[in-house]
Structure formats: structure tokens, C-alpha cells
Motif scaffolding. Structure first.
Motif, PDB file in Angstrom:
ATOM      1  N   SER A 293       0.824  -1.208   0.000  1.00 47.01           N
ATOM      2  CA  SER A 293       0.000   0.000   0.000  1.00 47.01           C
ATOM      3  C   SER A 293       0.858   1.257   0.000  1.00 47.01           C
ATOM      4  CB  SER A 293      -0.935   0.006   1.209  1.00 47.01           C
ATOM      5  OG  SER A 293      -1.860  -1.063   1.138  1.00 47.01           O
ATOM      6  N   GLN A 294       1.945   1.249   0.766  1.00 45.47           N
ATOM      7  CA  GLN A 294       2.809   2.418   0.819  1.00 45.47           C
ATOM      8  C   GLN A 294       3.419   2.707  -0.550  1.00 45.47           C
ATOM      9  OE1 GLN A 294       2.883   4.391   3.330  1.00 45.47           O
ATOM     10  NE2 GLN A 294       3.163   3.384   5.302  1.00 45.47           N
ATOM     11  N   VAL A 295       3.889   1.669  -1.225  1.00 45.98           N
ATOM     12  CA  VAL A 295       4.506   1.853  -2.542  1.00 45.98           C
ATOM     13  C   VAL A 295       3.486   2.351  -3.554  1.00 45.98           C
ATOM     14  CG1 VAL A 295       5.580   0.645  -4.482  1.00 45.98           C
ATOM     15  CG2 VAL A 295       6.380   0.219  -2.155  1.00 45.98           C
ATOM     16  N   ARG A 296       2.286   1.801  -3.511  1.00 44.20           N
ATOM     17  CA  ARG A 296       1.248   2.264  -4.441  1.00 44.20           C
ATOM     18  C   ARG A 296       0.920   3.736  -4.213  1.00 44.20           C
ATOM     19  NH1 ARG A 296      -2.453  -3.201  -4.079  1.00 44.20           N
ATOM     20  NH2 ARG A 296      -2.322  -3.805  -6.269  1.00 44.20           N
ATOM     21  N   ARG A 297       0.824   4.147  -2.973  1.00 42.37           N
ATOM     22  CA  ARG A 297       0.524   5.561  -2.692  1.00 42.37           C
ATOM     23  C   ARG A 297       1.660   6.462  -3.171  1.00 42.37           C
ATOM     24  NH1 ARG A 297      -2.538   6.472   3.108  1.00 42.37           N
ATOM     25  NH2 ARG A 297      -4.260   5.006   2.773  1.00 42.37           N
ATOM     26  N   LEU A 298       2.897   6.030  -2.936  1.00 43.39           N
ATOM     27  CA  LEU A 298       4.039   6.821  -3.386  1.00 43.39           C
ATOM     28  C   LEU A 298       4.044   6.942  -4.904  1.00 43.39           C
ATOM     29  CD1 LEU A 298       6.722   5.334  -0.982  1.00 43.39           C
ATOM     30  CD2 LEU A 298       6.077   7.757  -1.083  1.00 43.39           C
ATOM     31  N   ALA A 299       3.786   5.838  -5.597  1.00 40.12           N
ATOM     32  CA  ALA A 299       3.740   5.873  -7.060  1.00 40.12           C
ATOM     33  C   ALA A 299       2.623   6.796  -7.549  1.00 40.12           C
ATOM     34  CB  ALA A 299       3.545   4.456  -7.608  1.00 40.12           C
ATOM     35  N   LEU A 300       1.498   6.776  -6.848  1.00 43.10           N
ATOM     36  CA  LEU A 300       0.384   7.669  -7.183  1.00 43.10           C
ATOM     37  C   LEU A 300       0.818   9.128  -7.093  1.00 43.10           C
ATOM     38  CD1 LEU A 300      -2.681   8.274  -7.650  1.00 43.10           C
ATOM     39  CD2 LEU A 300      -2.959   8.103  -5.168  1.00 43.10           C
ATOM     40  N   LEU A 301       1.540   9.482  -6.031  1.00 43.28           N
ATOM     41  CA  LEU A 301       1.978  10.865  -5.860  1.00 43.28           C
ATOM     42  C   LEU A 301       2.938  11.281  -6.964  1.00 43.28           C
ATOM     43  CD1 LEU A 301       2.211  13.508  -4.274  1.00 43.28           C
ATOM     44  CD2 LEU A 301       4.016  12.447  -2.926  1.00 43.28           C
ATOM     45  N   TYR A 302       3.922  10.434  -7.261  1.00 46.74           N
ATOM     46  CA  TYR A 302       4.875  10.777  -8.318  1.00 46.74           C
ATOM     47  C   TYR A 302       4.151  10.983  -9.654  1.00 46.74           C
ATOM     48  CZ  TYR A 302       9.165   9.954  -5.623  1.00 46.74           C
ATOM     49  OH  TYR A 302      10.195  10.035  -4.716  1.00 46.74           O
ATOM     50  N   ALA A 303       3.168  10.148  -9.947  1.00 44.51           N
ATOM     51  CA  ALA A 303       2.414  10.288 -11.192  1.00 44.51           C
ATOM     52  C   ALA A 303       1.580  11.565 -11.193  1.00 44.51           C
ATOM     53  CB  ALA A 303       1.519   9.069 -11.412  1.00 44.51           C
ATOM     54  N   ALA A 304       0.956  11.866 -10.048  1.00 50.70           N
ATOM     55  CA  ALA A 304       0.123  13.070  -9.957  1.00 50.70           C
ATOM     56  C   ALA A 304       0.955  14.329 -10.155  1.00 50.70           C
ATOM     57  CB  ALA A 304      -0.592  13.105  -8.610  1.00 50.70           C
ATOM     58  N   LEU A 305       2.164  14.358  -9.613  1.00 49.26           N
ATOM     59  CA  LEU A 305       3.014  15.537  -9.764  1.00 49.26           C
ATOM     60  C   LEU A 305       3.572  15.664 -11.180  1.00 49.26           C
ATOM     61  CD1 LEU A 305       4.919  15.521  -6.348  1.00 49.26           C
ATOM     62  CD2 LEU A 305       3.041  17.017  -7.066  1.00 49.26           C
TER      63      LEU A 305
END
Length: 412
Positions: A293-305
Motif C-alpha cells: 500500500s505504501q509503494v502504491r501511494r508513493l507511485a500515485l503521488l509521483y504520477a500526480a506531480l
């Protein structure tokens, strides 16, 4: 890989101007930007929705410049949104009730309508008893995290329970006389602590109830000595803040912004998933059990930015790089203990050098039963691996310690 995108650009530009660890600046920016974005970018995982909401814990001695790292991030975030910085940043974690109050919902009530000289009740109308909080984003910066950890140990304190619900995005509420609710909240936490206080106050209860595994652990230290360090380059800070402000503004205008991995990212995810999901025993298992879950959230943030339409392989690589650092941090401060004395002894041996099964057996004076089965189990858990080393004659099989991130090709 973790220094991808606008955050990497900010760290590269500003870290050389301070004694702060670039990792600390990145951790503060990840948490702050994730909070600024709010619940707009969304990643669907099974039946739950995840947003870029993080709890970051910076660990380092008193002179490790944890506060400086936070100050650098704050300087940029101030340029992004002075109002958010002024109104949606708080400190002083002490109770679950206080956290709920900071993002509470509006409270409506009913009052009678009285008319005429005798004030006869002719009906009822809705009134606002508490306007609540309109902006449910909140970044809590706690520079002395030992204090909240001590508070959590007091009987009746609900902070640990509330933080777990906050990370999960669940509705919050109290059953006190002045009952409050908080829904659609988006609370992030950046906390600082010394290694001594971390080991002293992070108790078994926090590991058992899942509070600890909602944090990303970042080891930080002073990376250089600047006896005549000047203020940050104001022009650079303003420029970088302006770039980030445009990204955040564009992102927050997007409605129903659902992101998922693209094909290349999914191929990498399939390779990394067994490593992320492997069972860990002891303290490490308690802290690192939310890896996926932590990795998925981090990947989401990088993509959003990046204002991307999907989570790409570069975003997932960045997320995995952050997670590997966090896992290495936990291993550094808590050791690679499994709770099994034989396995722990084997890990200690292999930390020195690779050894054959015979060498390991000789260390125990051949008194360990089912050593082969124990080694195979440790291999399945991702703790060690069997490899061949060339010799003048036949190659030799030896067991090696698996370092964080070596198990797969996810970050290469």
C-alpha cells in the motif's frame, strides 16, 4: 530513482545550500505535496480508495538537521500556497479528539420558530451549531514525536487509534458529550525523533495494533558542514515554488482523477510484488507489513506531480526506491531480527560474509536440527539466498544475506 520529477529538481537545487539531508527534504516534500493535492488523485485498490496521504518519520540524532530539512520544504510550500501553509499546517499531537476537531464536519441543529407576542412555537428550522472545517486537508508537523508516543501509552488516550483511522481514510468520531465527526478528511504527518527515543517509546503495542506500519521511516543525518551558510536563494525558492504551484493547481482542478498502472508499470509491479509481500518476523514484520500500500501511494503521488494519465514505470521505480530506503532504515535501527534465535544467529553470520551450509552447521557445533529446512524457510522469507561462487575446481554453494532491494530487479 527517488529524485524523480519536480521534487527531485527541488532537492537537487536546494540541498547543496544547507546542511540538511536530501532524504529529509524529500520526505518533507512528499508528505507536504501529498497533503496539498488532497483526495483528488485516487488509486483504487480492491474495495478501497487510496490518496497521496503519508505519515513520515525522520530519525536522526539531535544535530542531524531534521528541522532544517523541514524548513527547506516549508520555504517551497509557502510559495506554493501561503494560505495552506498558514491555515492547514499544525503541530502538537496529543489526543485523537484534538485531531478530529481540526477537521470536524459541520454540525446542524433544530431550533423552534416562535411567533407572536406569546412566542408560540409554529415550527422548527435548521441552524448551524458548528460551521466545522471546510478544508479537510491538514499537515501535522511534530518535531518531538517522543511526546505523542508517550501520550499514546496513557490509558484512555485515543491518538493511536485515531491515527490508524486517519491513514486509512475512515470517518472519525467521538462519543463524548460534544460528539464530533470528521469525514472526507486528508491528514498527513511529518514527525521527528532521535534513535534513542524511537527505541524507547515505540512499544510493542504500536507494533501490534498497526500504528507503526503506517509510517514511512527515513534515516537522516547532517550531510555537510557549512560554517557560513547563507539564506536559501530566494529567487530559486520562488521559481521552484511557482512551478510546483502550477502543478498543484492543475491537479486539484481535475475531478474524478483515477490513476492506475500502465502496462510497463504493471510488469514491474508483478516482479516486485512477491518481494514487497514477503513475510517478515519480529519487529521488522510489524513495521514493514504495509509495503504494498505504501509503494502504491508513493507511485500515485509521483504520477500526480507529473500530471500523468497513468502511473508509469518511472513513477513506480521512484516509489520502490523510497520504500527500499525506508526498509533499510528500519533494518538499521531495529536490526534484522526474526524472533527465532537460530535464524537471528544465521543472519549475524551471513552479515559478516557468505558461508556454506557446512560452515553454518559447524558454527552451531552441528547441534541444530533440520538446518537445511531452516535455511530454505529463510530463503522463502526473502532473508537469505543461495548462490554459487567459482573456485579452482567445482563451484561452491554458499548462503548470502539479502540486502534491502536486492531480491528483485524492480529498481534497476
Amino acid at each position: 530513482a527517488a529524485m524523480h520529477g519536480p521534487l527531485g529538481e527541488i532537492v537537487a537545487a536546494l540541498a547543496p545550500q544547507t546542511e540538511a539531508d536530501p532524504v529529509g527534504i524529500l520526505a518533507s516534500l512528499l508528505t507536504g505535496c501529498g497533503n496539498m493535492l488532497g483526495r483528488t488523485p485516487t488509486l483504487q485498490i480492491a474495495g478501497s480508495q487510496h490518496h497521496p496521504r503519508f505519515f513520515a518519520l525522520m530519525i536522526g540524532p539531535t544535530a542531524s538537521r531534521k528541522g532544517t530539512a523541514q524548513d527547506v520544504a516549508d520555504a517551497v510550500l509557502e510559495c506554493v500556497s501561503p494560505q495552506w501553509r498558514r491555515e492547514r499546517r499544525a503541530t502538537g499531537l496529543s489526543s485523537g479528539e484534538g485531531l478530529i476537531a481540526a477537521v470536524r464536519d459541520q454540525v446542524l441543529g433544530r431550533e423552534p420558530i416562535r411567533e407572536g407576542r406569546h412566542k408560540v412555537i409554529t415550527g422548527y428550522q435548521d441552524v448551524v451549531l458548528d460551521p466545522g472545517v471546510e478544508d479537510k486537508r491538514l499537515l501535522v508537523v511534530e518535531e518531538e514525536f517522543a511526546r505523542p508516543l508517550r501520550a499514546m501509552q496513557r490509558e484512555g488516550n485515543t491518538l493511536s487509534e485515531t491515527l490508524r483511522a486517519v491513514w486509512d481514510g475512515k470517518p472519525l468520531g467521538t462519543l463524548t458529550k460534544e460528539a464530533r465527526r470528521a469525514t472526507e478528511h486528508h491528514i498527513s504527518v511529518v514527525a521527528h525523533i532521535t534513535p534513542v527515543d524511537l527505541r524507547k517509546y515505540l512499544g510493542s503495542a504500536d507494533l501490534a495494533n498497526g500504528m507503526a506500519n503506517r509510517f514511512l521511516f527515513f534515516a537522516v543525518r547532517r550531510t555537510q558542514l557549512l560554517s557560513r551558510a547563507a539564506a536559501l536563494d530566494a529567487g530559486q525558492v520562488s521559481y521552484l515554488g511557482g512551478l510546483l504551484a502550477g502543478i498543484i493547481e492543475d491537479a486539484r482542478r481535475r475531478e474524478g482523477w483515477l490513476l492506475d498502472f500502465d502496462e510497463r508499470a504493471y510488469a514491474l509491479w508483478d516482479k516486485a510484488y512477491p518481494w514487497l509481500s514477503r513475510q517478515r518476523e519480529g519487529v521488522l514484520g510489524g513495521i514493514l507489513s504495509r509495503a504494498e500500500s505504501q509503494v502504491r501511494r508513493l507511485a500515485l503521488l509521483y504520477a500526480a506531480l507529473d500530471l500523468a494519465d497513468a502511473i508509469g514505470i518511472e513513477h513506480l521505480r521512484a516509489a520502490l526506491a523510497v520504500w527500499r530506503y525506508c526498509e533499510a532504515t528500519v533494518t538499521c535501527f531495529f536490526g534484522a531480527g526474526t524472533g527465532d534465535p537460530v535464524q537471528d544467529a544465521i543472519l549475524g553470520l551471513l552479515a559478516e560474509r557468505a558461508r556454506s551450509q557446512t560452515e553454518i552447521s559447524n558454527h552451531f557445533s552441528r547441534k541444530v536440527e533440520n538446518l537445511a529446512a531452516t535455511l530454505e524457510l529463510m530463503e522463502e522469507d526473502g532473508l537469505i539466498r543461495l548462490t554459487q561462487v567459482p573456485t579452482r575446481g567445482r563451484s561452491r554453494n554458499v548462503w548470502m544475506l539479502v540486502r534491502p532491494g536486492e531480491e528483485s530487479e524492480e529498481g534497476r
